[in-house]
Structures are given as C-alpha cells and as structure tokens.
Scaffold this active site. Structure first.
Site, PDB file in Angstrom:
ATOM      1  N   LYS A  10       0.814  -1.217   0.000  1.00  0.00           N
ATOM      2  CA  LYS A  10       0.000   0.000   0.000  1.00  0.00           C
ATOM      3  C   LYS A  10       0.851   1.272   0.000  1.00  0.00           C
ATOM      4  O   LYS A  10       0.323   2.363  -0.136  1.00  0.00           O
ATOM      5  CB  LYS A  10      -0.936   0.012   1.209  1.00  0.00           C
ATOM      6  N   CYS A  11       2.164   1.129   0.163  1.00  0.00           N
ATOM      7  CA  CYS A  11       3.075   2.267   0.261  1.00  0.00           C
ATOM      8  C   CYS A  11       3.714   2.544  -1.098  1.00  0.00           C
ATOM      9  O   CYS A  11       4.358   1.660  -1.682  1.00  0.00           O
ATOM     10  CB  CYS A  11       4.151   1.964   1.301  1.00  0.00           C
ATOM     11  N   GLY A  12       3.572   3.775  -1.586  1.00  0.00           N
ATOM     12  CA  GLY A  12       4.139   4.146  -2.867  1.00  0.00           C
ATOM     13  C   GLY A  12       5.648   4.015  -2.915  1.00  0.00           C
ATOM     14  O   GLY A  12       6.211   3.532  -3.908  1.00  0.00           O
ATOM     15  N   ARG A  15       6.505   0.364  -3.171  1.00  0.00           N
ATOM     16  CA  ARG A  15       6.233  -0.146  -4.526  1.00  0.00           C
ATOM     17  C   ARG A  15       7.314   0.314  -5.514  1.00  0.00           C
ATOM     18  O   ARG A  15       7.762  -0.460  -6.356  1.00  0.00           O
ATOM     19  CB  ARG A  15       4.854   0.294  -5.015  1.00  0.00           C
TER      20      ARG A  15
END
Length: 114
Positions: A10-12, A15
């Site tokens: 969920k963390c940019g 990712r």
C-alpha cells in the site's frame, strides 16, 4: 545477487523500491510483506545495524501512535519490542542484499546496495 525487501504494497515508496529491484539485472528478489509476516526484534536489530541506523531512525511516526507512546526517545530494546509486536511501527521499505541493508526512503537509496 539476492535481495530481500520488507514491503508494504500500500506504500508508494515501497512499490517504487520493489520496481527498482525487479528491473535490476541479475537480482533475485524475495518480498516479505512485513505487516503479515513481521520480523522479530532480533531480526530488526540486525537489519538496522547493517543499515547503520538506530531503531529510532527506523520507527514510523506518520500514521502511528509512536510519539504519544514516547518511542522516539525510548531505548533500543523498547523500540524493537514495540515494532515486533506492532509492525505498523516499522518504517518501510527495508531492503537487504549481500552488500548491506538500507531503509529506502527515498527509494533511490536502494542503489547503494545493488
């Protein structure tokens, strides 16, 4: 080269770091979703030592109650125990290779250990 990323999908930033690892030639990536499979306090201690940072520097403040609990000023053992019990307190992503470990914020820090 083998690389392990302690990842939150969920963390940019996490990712983006994973994408760098996946695009790097000759890198075999292991992805550990640390919120589902949290590291032990001892494992975290070793990762931070290898990264050259303190547990307090690896503490996630945003979106947690770490400051209210006094964790930024707590001793290492207290911080590590809190992180192991509540992995949302772990700042991400942590990446480990044969060349060391890094807290990859920003994501380009991963290049230091590739």
């Amino acid at each position: 080269m083998k690389a392990t990323i302690w990842h939150n999908p969920k963390c940019g930033t996490s990712r983006k770091t994973l994408a760098i690892l996946e695009e790097a030639p000759d890198v075999d990536v292991t992805v550990i979703e640390y919120l589902k499979n949290p590291p032990t306090a001892a494992r975290l201690e070793q990762l931070y030592k290898d990264a050259g940072i303190s547990p307090q520097q690896g503490l996630r403040l945003r979106g947690t109650d770490a400051e209210e609990r006094g964790l930024p000023d707590a001793d290492d053992a207290t911080v590590l125990a809190a992180m192991a019990a509540e992995p949302a307190l772990i700042e991400r992503p942590l990446v480990e290779t044969d060349k060391g470990a890094r807290l990859c914020r920003p994501q380009d820090k991963v290049h230091e250990i590739l």
